[in-house]
Motif scaffolding. Structure first.
Motif, PDB file in Angstrom:
ATOM      1  N   GLU A   1      31.543 -22.046 -57.435  1.00  0.00           N
ATOM      2  CA  GLU A   1      31.891 -23.455 -57.684  1.00  0.00           C
ATOM      3  C   GLU A   1      31.169 -23.986 -58.924  1.00  0.00           C
ATOM      4  O   GLU A   1      31.759 -24.673 -59.754  1.00  0.00           O
ATOM      5  CB  GLU A   1      31.531 -24.303 -56.464  1.00  0.00           C
ATOM      6  N   HIS A  39      29.935 -22.141 -61.384  1.00  0.00           N
ATOM      7  CA  HIS A  39      30.462 -21.416 -62.546  1.00  0.00           C
ATOM      8  C   HIS A  39      31.755 -22.080 -63.032  1.00  0.00           C
ATOM      9  O   HIS A  39      31.934 -22.313 -64.233  1.00  0.00           O
ATOM     10  CB  HIS A  39      30.721 -19.951 -62.196  1.00  0.00           C
ATOM     11  N   LYS A  40      32.646 -22.401 -62.097  1.00  0.00           N
ATOM     12  CA  LYS A  40      33.910 -23.055 -62.436  1.00  0.00           C
ATOM     13  C   LYS A  40      33.649 -24.413 -63.095  1.00  0.00           C
ATOM     14  O   LYS A  40      34.271 -24.749 -64.105  1.00  0.00           O
ATOM     15  CB  LYS A  40      34.756 -23.236 -61.179  1.00  0.00           C
ATOM     16  N   CYS A  94      32.526 -23.890 -66.646  1.00  0.00           N
ATOM     17  CA  CYS A  94      33.626 -23.519 -67.543  1.00  0.00           C
ATOM     18  C   CYS A  94      34.433 -24.742 -67.950  1.00  0.00           C
ATOM     19  O   CYS A  94      34.838 -24.874 -69.102  1.00  0.00           O
ATOM     20  CB  CYS A  94      34.538 -22.502 -66.868  1.00  0.00           C
TER      21      CYS A  94
END
Length: 71
Positions: free
Chosen positions: A54, A56-57, A60
């Motif tokens: 979560e 990491h997303k 990004c």
């Protein structure tokens, strides 16, 4: 005087200290040119954990911000 925002990105592989120094140098150059640099590669690793999907997303999405005046 209000400075326009400039989104700064830099390669982030290999030596983390060297990468941070290079990104900071880019930001300083942009600041001297009259912009307010925004550089997620400098601050996001301090607050997000890439090992957590979560986060990491979210990271990004923040790296691809449309908020800057110049890219």
């Amino acid at each position: 005087m209000k400075r326009p925002l400039a989104y700064i990105t830099a390669a982030w592989s290999g030596d983390d200290c060297e990468n941070a120094e290079l990104a900071a140098k880019y930001c300083r150059t942009v600041y001297k040119a009259g912009f307010s640099p925004i550089c997620p590669t400098l601050y996001l690793p301090l607050i997000l954990n890439d090992a957590i999907p979560e986060e990491h997303k979210d990271g990004c999405l923040l790296y691809t911000s449309d908020a800057a005046d110049d890219l």
